[in-house]
Design an enzyme around this catalytic site. Structure first.
Site, PDB file in Angstrom:
ATOM      1  CB  CYS A 278      -2.542   1.411  -8.532  1.00  0.00           C
ATOM      2  SG  CYS A 278      -2.667   2.971  -7.807  1.00  0.00           S
TER       3      CYS A 278
ATOM      4  N   GLY B 207      -5.066  -6.166   3.289  1.00  0.00           N
ATOM      5  CA  GLY B 207      -4.456  -4.785   3.404  1.00  0.00           C
ATOM      6  C   GLY B 207      -4.642  -3.995   4.332  1.00  0.00           C
ATOM      7  NE  ARG B 208      -9.057  -0.293   2.465  1.00  0.00           N
ATOM      8  CZ  ARG B 208     -10.256   0.063   2.075  1.00  0.00           C
ATOM      9  NH1 ARG B 208     -10.826   1.107   2.521  1.00  0.00           N
ATOM     10  NH2 ARG B 208     -10.909  -0.873   1.291  1.00  0.00           N
TER      11      ARG B 208
ATOM     12  CG  HIS C 130      -8.879  -4.807  -5.171  1.00  0.00           C
ATOM     13  ND1 HIS C 130      -8.284  -3.800  -4.688  1.00  0.00           N
ATOM     14  CD2 HIS C 130     -10.510  -4.830  -4.479  1.00  0.00           C
ATOM     15  CE1 HIS C 130      -9.431  -3.147  -3.801  1.00  0.00           C
ATOM     16  NE2 HIS C 130     -10.484  -3.914  -3.940  1.00  0.00           N
TER      17      HIS C 130
ATOM     18  CG  MET D  65      -2.129  -1.080   1.198  1.00  0.00           C
ATOM     19  SD  MET D  65      -2.976  -1.313   2.410  1.00  0.00           S
ATOM     20  CE  MET D  65      -2.154  -1.192   3.987  1.00  0.00           C
TER      21      MET D  65
ATOM     22  CD  GLN E 115       1.520  -3.913  -5.517  1.00  0.00           C
ATOM     23  OE1 GLN E 115       1.445  -2.742  -5.422  1.00  0.00           O
ATOM     24  NE2 GLN E 115       1.030  -4.922  -5.422  1.00  0.00           N
TER      25      GLN E 115
ATOM     26  CG  ASN F 200      -6.617  -7.421  -2.370  1.00  0.00           C
ATOM     27  OD1 ASN F 200      -6.549  -6.457  -3.253  1.00  0.00           O
ATOM     28  ND2 ASN F 200      -6.247  -7.368  -1.089  1.00  0.00           N
TER      29      ASN F 200
END
Length: 313
Positions: free
Chosen positions: A83, A216-217, A154, A1, A53, A194
Site C-alpha cells: 500500500c 480486487g476491483r 501486484h 481493499m 491482511q 495481482n
C-alpha cells in the site's frame, strides 16, 4: 481493499464462490491489539476460507496481532507491503517497507513463530527508483529466508511521492512478465499475480506461469464474474444462479433488520451485481435511493431485482 471488503461484502462474495480465498481490508496491528476487535476482526463462519491482511512495521506488535487473529479463526495472515498511501507511509508500513527487506523478513519470522496458519506477503514489483528485477529478486529472496513461502505480487511499481493511491493503481504500467519471470526464478515459492486483472478467463490462463491470481476491483465492481471462479479454477460442476444469490441477499437483509443493522451497509457492495445486464440501472437506482430509509429491508432488494429477473427470464 481499504473501506470496501467488510464482513457484509465478503458474505455477499461468498454467495458467488464457495472456494476462493477471501481477504479482509488491511488492519493495522496496533488496532488489532488496542482497538475494537469485534468490529475489526468480526466475521461469520460462512466467510471462510478467509485471510486477515495486517499492516505494521514492528515485529513484536505484528506477532501479537497475528496470534489474536489466529485465535479468532482466520485461515491466513497476510502482511501488506504494497500500500503506497501517505497515511500508511507516515506510519512506516506498507510499500515503503520494500526498501527494508531484512526488516520484513524479521516481521514474517516473528509472525510465523506466533501462529500455526500460513503467513503471506503482498507487495509491489518495486518502489521509486528501487524497481529493477535485481531489486525485486533481492526482496523476495530475503523475505523467503525469513520463512515466507507465499508472495502476492501486484505487478506495478509504486511511486511513494508524487502519486496518489488511486494513481498508483493506474499510472505505473503493469508488468506481468516480470512476475512470470519471478516465478520461473523461484519455482519453490508460491507466486500469485495481482493488479489490473479484468477478465477471469484470461486470468485463468496465467496459471500456466504463476500459482494463483488475485482479483480486487474487478470482483468488487463486477461481482458476477466470481460466479465463474469455482468452475474455472476448482473444476466444480454446477454453478450459482442469480436467483440463489438474490435469495442469499434477502436472507441477509432479514438478519440485518432483526439485529438493527442498516441495509445500506450491505447494498453498497451489491450495486454491480447486474453490471452490463438489462435492468442494471434500475437495480442501482432503487437500492441507492431506498437503502438509507429506516424501514429498508428485504422487500427493497426484491423490488430492485424485479426488472433484472424479468429480462433474464
Amino acid at each position: 481493499m481499504m473501506d470496501w471488503t467488510d464482513s457484509w461484502c465478503r458474505r455477499f462474495h461468498r454467495l458467488l464462490t464457495r472456494r476462493a480465498l477471501l481477504y479482509t481490508e488491511m488492519v493495522h496491528a496496533n488496532a488489532v491489539i488496542h482497538g475494537d476487535r469485534d468490529r475489526l476482526l468480526g466475521h461469520v463462519s460462512a466467510e471462510h476460507p478467509l485471510a486477515l491482511q495486517l499492516g505494521g512495521s514492528d515485529h513484536d506488535t505484528l506477532a501479537r496481532a497475528a496470534r489474536i487473529a489466529a485465535e479468532r479463526g482466520f485461515d491466513e495472515i497476510n502482511l501488506n507491503v504494497g500500500c503506497p498511501s501517505d497515511r500508511v507511509q507516515s506510519g512506516t508500513f506498507g510499500a515503503c517497507l520494500m526498501a527494508q527487506p531484512e526488516q520484513v523478513a524479521r516481521m514474517v519470522r516473528a509472525m510465523q513463530d506466533a501462529v500455526d496458519v500460513p503467513v503471506t506477503v503482498k507487495h509491489r514489483i518495486g518502489i521509486d527508483e528501487q524497481d529493477s528485477e535485481a531489486d525485486l529478486r533481492h526482496f523476495v529472496e530475503t523475505v523467503a529466508r525469513g520463512g515466507c513461502r507465499h508472495f502476492i505480487v501486484h505487478a506495478r511499481k509504486a511511486w511513494l511521492q508524487g502519486l496518489s493511491p488511486k494513481d498508483n493503481r493506474d499510472i505505473p504500467p503493469l508488468d506481468y512478465e516480470r512476475v512470470f519471470r519471478l516465478k520461473a526464478e523461484f519455482p519453490e515459492l508460491t507466486i500469485v499475480l495481482n493488479g489490473g486483472l479484468d477478465d477471469v478467463r484470461v486470468a485463468h490462463g496465467y496459471l500456466e506461469r504463476v500459482d494463483g491470481v488475485m482479483f480486487g476491483r474487478l470482483a468488487y465492481h463486477q461481482p458476477w464474474v466470481l460466479a465463474e471462479v469455482d468452475r474455472l479454477f476448482f473444476d466444480e460442476t454446477g454453478g450459482v444462479t442469480r436467483e440463489a444469490v438474490l435469495q442469499g441477499l434477502i436472507d441477509m437483509a432479514r438478519e440485518m433488520r432483526a439485529t438493527g443493522v442498516p441495509l445500506a451497509r450491505l447494498t453498497r457492495h451489491v450495486l454491480g451485481l447486474f453490471h452490463g445486464e438489462p435492468g442494471a440501472r434500475q437495480w442501482r437506482r432503487i437500492l441507492t435511493e431506498g437503502a438509507h430509509r429506516a424501514d429498508a429491508g428485504p422487500e427493497l432488494i426484491e423490488r430492485a431485482a424485479e426488472p433484472c429477473l424479468r429480462v433474464c427470464a
